[in-house]
Design a protein around this motif. Structure first.
Motif, PDB file in Angstrom:
ATOM      1  N   LEU A  14     -10.852  26.418   8.673  1.00 11.68           N
ATOM      2  CA  LEU A  14     -10.344  27.489   7.811  1.00 11.68           C
ATOM      3  C   LEU A  14     -10.679  27.232   6.346  1.00 11.68           C
ATOM      4  O   LEU A  14     -10.999  28.171   5.600  1.00 11.68           O
ATOM      5  N   THR A  15     -10.618  25.985   5.932  1.00 12.23           N
ATOM      6  CA  THR A  15     -10.968  25.649   4.551  1.00 12.23           C
ATOM      7  C   THR A  15     -12.436  25.942   4.276  1.00 12.23           C
ATOM      8  O   THR A  15     -12.800  26.520   3.243  1.00 12.23           O
ATOM      9  N   THR A  16     -13.287  25.553   5.212  1.00 15.03           N
ATOM     10  CA  THR A  16     -14.725  25.815   5.050  1.00 15.03           C
ATOM     11  C   THR A  16     -15.000  27.311   5.006  1.00 15.03           C
ATOM     12  O   THR A  16     -15.793  27.784   4.183  1.00 15.03           O
ATOM     13  N   TRP A  17     -14.349  28.054   5.898  1.00 17.88           N
ATOM     14  CA  TRP A  17     -14.526  29.512   5.892  1.00 17.88           C
ATOM     15  C   TRP A  17     -14.096  30.088   4.552  1.00 17.88           C
ATOM     16  O   TRP A  17     -14.816  30.893   3.951  1.00 17.88           O
ATOM     17  N   GLY A  18     -12.922  29.699   4.067  1.00 19.53           N
ATOM     18  CA  GLY A  18     -12.417  30.250   2.817  1.00 19.53           C
ATOM     19  C   GLY A  18     -13.323  29.957   1.639  1.00 19.53           C
ATOM     20  O   GLY A  18     -13.616  30.850   0.825  1.00 19.53           O
ATOM     21  N   LEU A  19     -13.796  28.717   1.527  1.00 18.28           N
ATOM     22  CA  LEU A  19     -14.643  28.354   0.391  1.00 18.28           C
ATOM     23  C   LEU A  19     -15.996  29.061   0.442  1.00 18.28           C
ATOM     24  O   LEU A  19     -16.475  29.577  -0.577  1.00 18.28           O
ATOM     25  N   THR A  20     -16.611  29.086   1.613  1.00 17.21           N
ATOM     26  CA  THR A  20     -17.929  29.725   1.715  1.00 17.21           C
ATOM     27  C   THR A  20     -17.831  31.232   1.498  1.00 17.21           C
ATOM     28  O   THR A  20     -18.705  31.835   0.872  1.00 17.21           O
ATOM     29  N   PHE A  91     -16.842  48.481  -0.063  1.00 16.51           N
ATOM     30  CA  PHE A  91     -17.690  48.090   1.072  1.00 16.51           C
ATOM     31  C   PHE A  91     -17.701  46.575   1.236  1.00 16.51           C
ATOM     32  O   PHE A  91     -17.578  46.063   2.357  1.00 16.51           O
ATOM     33  N   PHE A  92     -17.842  45.841   0.130  1.00 17.79           N
ATOM     34  CA  PHE A  92     -17.868  44.379   0.209  1.00 17.79           C
ATOM     35  C   PHE A  92     -16.555  43.839   0.765  1.00 17.79           C
ATOM     36  O   PHE A  92     -16.552  42.895   1.567  1.00 17.79           O
ATOM     37  N   VAL A  93     -15.449  44.426   0.359  1.00 12.20           N
ATOM     38  CA  VAL A  93     -14.146  43.989   0.846  1.00 12.20           C
ATOM     39  C   VAL A  93     -14.038  44.235   2.353  1.00 12.20           C
ATOM     40  O   VAL A  93     -13.554  43.376   3.108  1.00 12.20           O
ATOM     41  N   LEU A  94     -14.504  45.376   2.815  1.00 12.03           N
ATOM     42  CA  LEU A  94     -14.441  45.689   4.251  1.00 12.03           C
ATOM     43  C   LEU A  94     -15.377  44.784   5.052  1.00 12.03           C
ATOM     44  O   LEU A  94     -15.056  44.410   6.187  1.00 12.03           O
ATOM     45  N   ALA A  95     -16.522  44.434   4.480  1.00 12.08           N
ATOM     46  CA  ALA A  95     -17.419  43.485   5.154  1.00 12.08           C
ATOM     47  C   ALA A  95     -16.735  42.128   5.278  1.00 12.08           C
ATOM     48  O   ALA A  95     -16.835  41.451   6.319  1.00 12.08           O
ATOM     49  N   PHE A  96     -16.032  41.729   4.242  1.00 12.32           N
ATOM     50  CA  PHE A  96     -15.261  40.483   4.264  1.00 12.32           C
ATOM     51  C   PHE A  96     -14.187  40.535   5.350  1.00 12.32           C
ATOM     52  O   PHE A  96     -13.982  39.565   6.089  1.00 12.32           O
ATOM     53  N   VAL A  97     -13.509  41.671   5.475  1.00 11.41           N
ATOM     54  CA  VAL A  97     -12.477  41.830   6.500  1.00 11.41           C
ATOM     55  C   VAL A  97     -13.096  41.726   7.903  1.00 11.41           C
ATOM     56  O   VAL A  97     -12.527  41.100   8.807  1.00 11.41           O
ATOM     57  N   ALA A  98     -14.276  42.333   8.081  1.00  8.26           N
ATOM     58  CA  ALA A  98     -14.961  42.246   9.375  1.00  8.26           C
ATOM     59  C   ALA A  98     -15.333  40.800   9.694  1.00  8.26           C
ATOM     60  O   ALA A  98     -15.214  40.349  10.848  1.00  8.26           O
ATOM     61  N   ASP A  99     -15.786  40.074   8.697  1.00  5.43           N
ATOM     62  CA  ASP A  99     -16.110  38.659   8.849  1.00  5.43           C
ATOM     63  C   ASP A  99     -14.873  37.892   9.315  1.00  5.43           C
ATOM     64  O   ASP A  99     -14.926  37.093  10.270  1.00  5.43           O
ATOM     65  N   PHE A 100     -13.735  38.151   8.675  1.00  2.00           N
ATOM     66  CA  PHE A 100     -12.494  37.466   9.059  1.00  2.00           C
ATOM     67  C   PHE A 100     -12.067  37.862  10.470  1.00  2.00           C
ATOM     68  O   PHE A 100     -11.535  37.029  11.222  1.00  2.00           O
ATOM     69  N   ALA A 101     -12.286  39.114  10.838  1.00  2.00           N
ATOM     70  CA  ALA A 101     -11.922  39.566  12.187  1.00  2.00           C
ATOM     71  C   ALA A 101     -12.702  38.790  13.243  1.00  2.00           C
ATOM     72  O   ALA A 101     -12.144  38.406  14.293  1.00  2.00           O
ATOM     73  N   VAL A 102     -13.993  38.551  12.988  1.00  2.00           N
ATOM     74  CA  VAL A 102     -14.795  37.759  13.933  1.00  2.00           C
ATOM     75  C   VAL A 102     -14.237  36.346  14.033  1.00  2.00           C
ATOM     76  O   VAL A 102     -14.092  35.791  15.126  1.00  2.00           O
ATOM     77  N   LEU A 103     -13.911  35.753  12.888  1.00  2.00           N
ATOM     78  CA  LEU A 103     -13.337  34.407  12.901  1.00  2.00           C
ATOM     79  C   LEU A 103     -12.052  34.372  13.717  1.00  2.00           C
ATOM     80  O   LEU A 103     -11.847  33.474  14.542  1.00  2.00           O
ATOM     81  N   ALA A 104     -11.180  35.361  13.501  1.00  2.00           N
ATOM     82  CA  ALA A 104      -9.906  35.394  14.223  1.00  2.00           C
ATOM     83  C   ALA A 104     -10.131  35.503  15.730  1.00  2.00           C
ATOM     84  O   ALA A 104      -9.458  34.837  16.523  1.00  2.00           O
ATOM     85  N   LEU A 105     -11.090  36.330  16.138  1.00  2.00           N
ATOM     86  CA  LEU A 105     -11.395  36.472  17.557  1.00  2.00           C
ATOM     87  C   LEU A 105     -11.900  35.157  18.152  1.00  2.00           C
ATOM     88  O   LEU A 105     -11.507  34.757  19.258  1.00  2.00           O
ATOM     89  N   LEU A 106     -12.776  34.488  17.421  1.00  2.00           N
ATOM     90  CA  LEU A 106     -13.349  33.241  17.918  1.00  2.00           C
ATOM     91  C   LEU A 106     -12.308  32.118  17.947  1.00  2.00           C
ATOM     92  O   LEU A 106     -12.334  31.250  18.831  1.00  2.00           O
ATOM     93  N   ALA A 120     -16.388  29.158  16.727  1.00  2.00           N
ATOM     94  CA  ALA A 120     -15.894  29.485  15.390  1.00  2.00           C
ATOM     95  C   ALA A 120     -16.696  28.745  14.330  1.00  2.00           C
ATOM     96  O   ALA A 120     -17.008  29.299  13.264  1.00  2.00           O
ATOM     97  N   TRP A 121     -17.061  27.498  14.615  1.00  2.00           N
ATOM     98  CA  TRP A 121     -17.858  26.733  13.652  1.00  2.00           C
ATOM     99  C   TRP A 121     -19.251  27.342  13.470  1.00  2.00           C
ATOM    100  O   TRP A 121     -19.786  27.376  12.352  1.00  2.00           O
ATOM    101  N   VAL A 122     -19.844  27.818  14.553  1.00  2.00           N
ATOM    102  CA  VAL A 122     -21.155  28.462  14.440  1.00  2.00           C
ATOM    103  C   VAL A 122     -21.065  29.663  13.509  1.00  2.00           C
ATOM    104  O   VAL A 122     -21.935  29.878  12.647  1.00  2.00           O
ATOM    105  N   TRP A 123     -20.000  30.453  13.649  1.00  2.00           N
ATOM    106  CA  TRP A 123     -19.832  31.619  12.779  1.00  2.00           C
ATOM    107  C   TRP A 123     -19.561  31.201  11.337  1.00  2.00           C
ATOM    108  O   TRP A 123     -20.150  31.754  10.394  1.00  2.00           O
ATOM    109  N   VAL A 124     -18.686  30.234  11.161  1.00  2.00           N
ATOM    110  CA  VAL A 124     -18.320  29.781   9.815  1.00  2.00           C
ATOM    111  C   VAL A 124     -19.539  29.258   9.062  1.00  2.00           C
ATOM    112  O   VAL A 124     -19.721  29.525   7.869  1.00  2.00           O
TER     113      VAL A 124
END
Length: 411
Positions: A14-20, A91-106, A120-124
């Protein structure tokens, strides 16, 4: 893994995802400037232009850059959900939300029995390797739908069918997710969803299927596998041109039609192999559905007339679902895809001028990136065939072999 170790792994992920992702947002909002061409212009100019047209109740009929199925209009119109932000920012905010949705699913899938957090690591890791382009295209939203469909496939085939049908009407390629499906219900629900969406758009908005003509007229894009023919030919006096055509930078001139036809032929060969595999496959493991989808998307991407950087997001998403399964043998192809992502951000946008110029650096980057994709596709196909068709026993993974030895020793 012990509970403390799992918590540390999850915290690190989660830390890596947040920073990147913070870095990606800083780039698309231009707090920091990413080297190369401005990748956000597609949103602020092209997408916003389509948005203005779509709001009037029609598709952009005279715009040849509109090459998407009708449901793609929903992603272009989605920034209206955040009316307090300017179009590009929303649009950028919604793309970010979609990115987080994938992380949550994984994460949800990875913490279940028989799964792991490797997906999840592959996605992150994979998404930031592509740079800010990920948040400046709607492909991350389509990938979120595709990941949800694949993860639902084993236990909820009807849900998968609906999601695949919706995804296919966003950008066609999610139909490949059905390659490993055995239950007819998923196919039926996918077809029903496609048909329903098609009818709704056909009767409500003019030009819903104009994209079919525009796609047919595309040439050979400068980043595709076939483009290497012309990158090399330019060194020997080929007199064609490199121009912005149908929304991408393409080669125009002698023999382009031949190379484009050859790319379509290779895609046909890939489809034929996948059909043969489907007819021959007899063993379906828990991860086979995801493995088949990943292999299909890899093969069609590698042979396509166009390999835009955002296409790599599809591969990262499907690869992530594959390696969620502890039994998956797609680790090496997934690793090659991650390597190809890093090379992709080098060829676009960082050194795209060298690609357009067909100089040594540009050609070398394309040979490396496309070569990685081809090798990954071949290895994925071999692994899929061996695990589902081959009569030879499938060798156990190292971890499985160790557990088997421990069991034998204790009995």
């Amino acid at each position: 893994m012990d509970i403390a170790g799992a918590r540390r792994s999850l915290a690190g992920l989660l830390t890596t995802w947040g920073l990147t992702r913070l870095v990606l947002l800083l780039f698309v909002f231009k707090v920091w400037i990413f080297p190369g061409p401005d990748v956000t212009s597609d949103v602020s100019v092209i997408y916003q232009g389509w948005y203005d047209v779509l709001r009037t109740g029609t598709f952009p009929l005279g715009d040849v850059t509109w090459q998407y199925p009708p449901a793609a209009s929903l992603t272009i119109l989605s920034p209206a959900l955040l009316p307090f932000l300017q179009y590009a920012s929303a649009f950028f905010v919604l793309a970010f939300v979609a990115d987080f949705a994938v992380l949550a699913l994984l994460l949800y899938a990875g913490l279940r029995p028989g799964k792991s957090l490797r997906g999840a690591w592959v996605w992150v890791v994979g998404v930031p390797l592509l740079g800010p382009t990920v948040y400046a295209r709607y492909d991350v939203m389509v990938t979120a739908v595709a990941v949800a469909a694949l993860l639902a496939g084993a236990r909820h085939p009807r849900v998968m069918g609906v999601l695949v049908g919706f995804g296919a009407m966003l950008k066609v390629w999610p139909v490949l997710l059905l390659l490993g499906v055995r239950k007819r219900g998923a196919w039926a629900w996918a077809a029903g969803t496609v048909g329903t969406i098609a009818v709704l758009f056909a009767v409500s908005m003019p030009g819903a299927f104009s994209f079919l003509t525009f796609q047919r007229n595309r040439g050979t894009e400068v980043e595709s596998l076939g483009s290497l023919v012309f990158h090399v030919a330019r060194q020997f006096g080929w007199n064609g041109q490199v121009l912005l055509n149908y929304g991408s930078v393409e080669f125009l001139g002698p023999w382009v039609n031949v190379v484009s036809s050859a790319a379509l032929f290779l895609t046909g060969v890939a489809f034929g192999w996948l059909l043969l595999w489907r007819l021959m496959a007899t063993r379906f493991l828990p991860g086979t559905l995801a493995d088949a989808a990943f292999t299909g998307v890899l093969m069609f991407t590698a042979t396509s007339r166009v390999i835009s950087p955002q296409y790599m997001v599809w591969l990262v998403g499907t690869a992530a679902v594959c390696v969620c399964f502890r039994s998956s043998r797609m680790g090496l192809p997934a690793g090659l895809v991650l390597a190809a992502c890093f090379v992709t951000v080098l060829e676009f946008p960082i050194w795209f001028a060298h690609v357009v110029a067909s100089d040594l650096l540009g050609v070398s980057l394309l040979v490396l990136r496309n070569g990685l994709l081809v090798v990954a596709a071949v290895l994925a196909a071999l692994e899929l065939w061996q695990s589902t068709v081959s009569r030879d026993p499938v060798p156990p993974l190292p971890a499985q072999a160790a557990r088997t030895r421990e069991t034998s020793a204790s009995s």
